[in-house]
Design a protein around this motif. Structure first.
Motif, PDB file in Angstrom:
ATOM      1  N   SER A  61       0.823  -1.202   0.000  1.00  0.00           N
ATOM      2  CA  SER A  61       0.000   0.000   0.000  1.00  0.00           C
ATOM      3  C   SER A  61       0.859   1.255   0.000  1.00  0.00           C
ATOM      4  CB  SER A  61      -0.938  -0.002   1.216  1.00  0.00           C
ATOM      5  OG  SER A  61      -0.232   0.376   2.384  1.00  0.00           O
ATOM      6  N   ASP A  99      -7.912   2.594  -1.053  1.00  0.00           N
ATOM      7  CA  ASP A  99      -6.803   3.168  -0.295  1.00  0.00           C
ATOM      8  C   ASP A  99      -7.123   4.569   0.212  1.00  0.00           C
ATOM      9  OD1 ASP A  99      -5.185   0.954  -0.435  1.00  0.00           O
ATOM     10  OD2 ASP A  99      -4.090   1.621  -2.207  1.00  0.00           O
ATOM     11  N   PRO A 235      -3.389  -1.528   4.211  1.00  0.00           N
ATOM     12  CA  PRO A 235      -3.358  -0.058   4.269  1.00  0.00           C
ATOM     13  C   PRO A 235      -3.916   0.518   5.563  1.00  0.00           C
ATOM     14  CG  PRO A 235      -5.202  -0.768   2.920  1.00  0.00           C
ATOM     15  CD  PRO A 235      -4.424  -2.012   3.267  1.00  0.00           C
TER      16      PRO A 235
END
Length: 338
Positions: A61, A99, A235
């Motif tokens: 991430s 994200d 993430p």
């Protein structure tokens, strides 16, 4: 305001932005994967569109831009403490919708989780803007639709490449002129988003206390090898430990570092006296699953997991987190009947 650009036009816009911002995007690293002749996609500086990997979800991430793997907080001597320098260059990070939703979770934990915000997180966070990479197809192992993270409006500009043209939807007024001056036409642009994924999950609204000692977790004591990969690619995982590095034998000169850690590895829950709160891998899996899809929601009103699917893809034992969630939900329903 939306624009259609050629690839060259977009690169010219990026060149202008790079005079002020560091552009951070998914980049394919050829031959740098976990096995020989295997590529890996991770975040790095990008100078142009061709540097950016837009088709595949990144293996790792964006998180290290806000939470470095190892961050020196301050230096100390016998009678002095000096804050460590840091790079304050403004950054634009290109990322997928899931994200961007993950950033909300990080902000919640570091800046809105009590009376005091985390100073070291805040000073990195305030220099970062987020741009959206449109998703034309679901990522491997993802279940973002069920987690509500497949769409977002929280971006400074969006990016979609369709049939050789680049489409951007610009929300940040400071960036409007940069794209307008390099655009072929002005038009309405709606970023691509995933509407259906291969995997689906159902989370329980409530869980009984008996689930904490349920035998369903025993499976993971046998299967999980506590490597922590799932945590490091996630993430929204934020566990860290503190390390003091001493420059002198007397331990009075050195530096303090914040280092990423993992709730799934040995030693993370060790406390003074040799006690250990979660000894087995099944207990650690229980903690992680409940934290991601229940405990966090009870505190803040929404789930911690965003359904990106990275943990499933990276697990060497092929443990599916989506399956963990569904097993939890099924077991809760069984206990309700009993």
């Amino acid at each position: 305001m939306g624009y259609r650009l050629s690839k060259d036009g977009f690169n010219q816009a990026i060149a202008v932005l790079r005079k002020k911002y560091r552009i951070y995007a998914p980049v394919r690293k050829v031959g740098e994967g976990r096995f020989a002749d295997v590529d890996v996609v991770r975040y790095d500086d990008a100078e142009c569109l061709e540097d950016m990997e837009l088709e595949m979800r990144s293996d790792y991430s964006f998180k290290d831009i806000l939470l470095p793997l190892s961050e020196t907080l301050f230096f100390f001597t016998e009678d002095q403490i000096n804050e460590a320098d840091y790079d304050d260059t403004p950054v634009i990070v290109l990322m997928r919708s899931c994200d961007i939703h993950a950033v909300k979770r990080l902000d919640q934990m570091y800046t809105d989780n009590g009376p005091n915000s985390d100073y070291y997180y805040e000073r990195l966070r305030e220099r970062v803007k987020f741009a959206l990479i449109g998703c034309g197809k679901p990522c491997e192992n993802s279940f973002c639709v069920d987690m509500g993270s497949n769409k977002t409006e929280d971006y400074v500009f969006s990016l979609d490449v369709i049939n050789g043209s680049v489409f951007v939807d610009v929300k940040d007024p400071e960036l409007q002129d940069v794209f307008r001056q390099n655009a072929q036409e002005e038009r309405d642009v709606t970023p691509q988003s995933v509407e259906e994924t291969e995997y689906h999950v159902e989370r329980p609204e409530e869980v009984p206390l008996s689930i904490f000692h349920d035998e369903m977790w025993d499976e993971y004591s046998k299967r999980c090898i506590n490597c922590g990969r799932c945590n490091f690619v996630c993430p929204t995982c934020t566990c860290f430990t503190m390390q003091d590095l001493f420059y002198t034998d007397n331990g009075k000169v050195g530096e303090r570092r914040r280092v990423n850690a993992s709730c799934m590895v040995d030693g993370y829950t060790d406390v003074a006296g040799g006690l250990q709160f979660r000894k087995t891998n099944g207990e650690r899996m229980r903690f992680k699953v409940l934290h991601k899809v229940y405990d966090f929601r009870k505190r803040f009103g929404y789930d911690m997991c965003v359904g990106c699917g990275r943990c499933d893809s990276v697990c060497p034992e092929y443990i599916s987190f989506a399956n963990c969630i569904n097993k939890l939900n099924a077991r809760v329903k069984e206990l309700e009947v009993e």
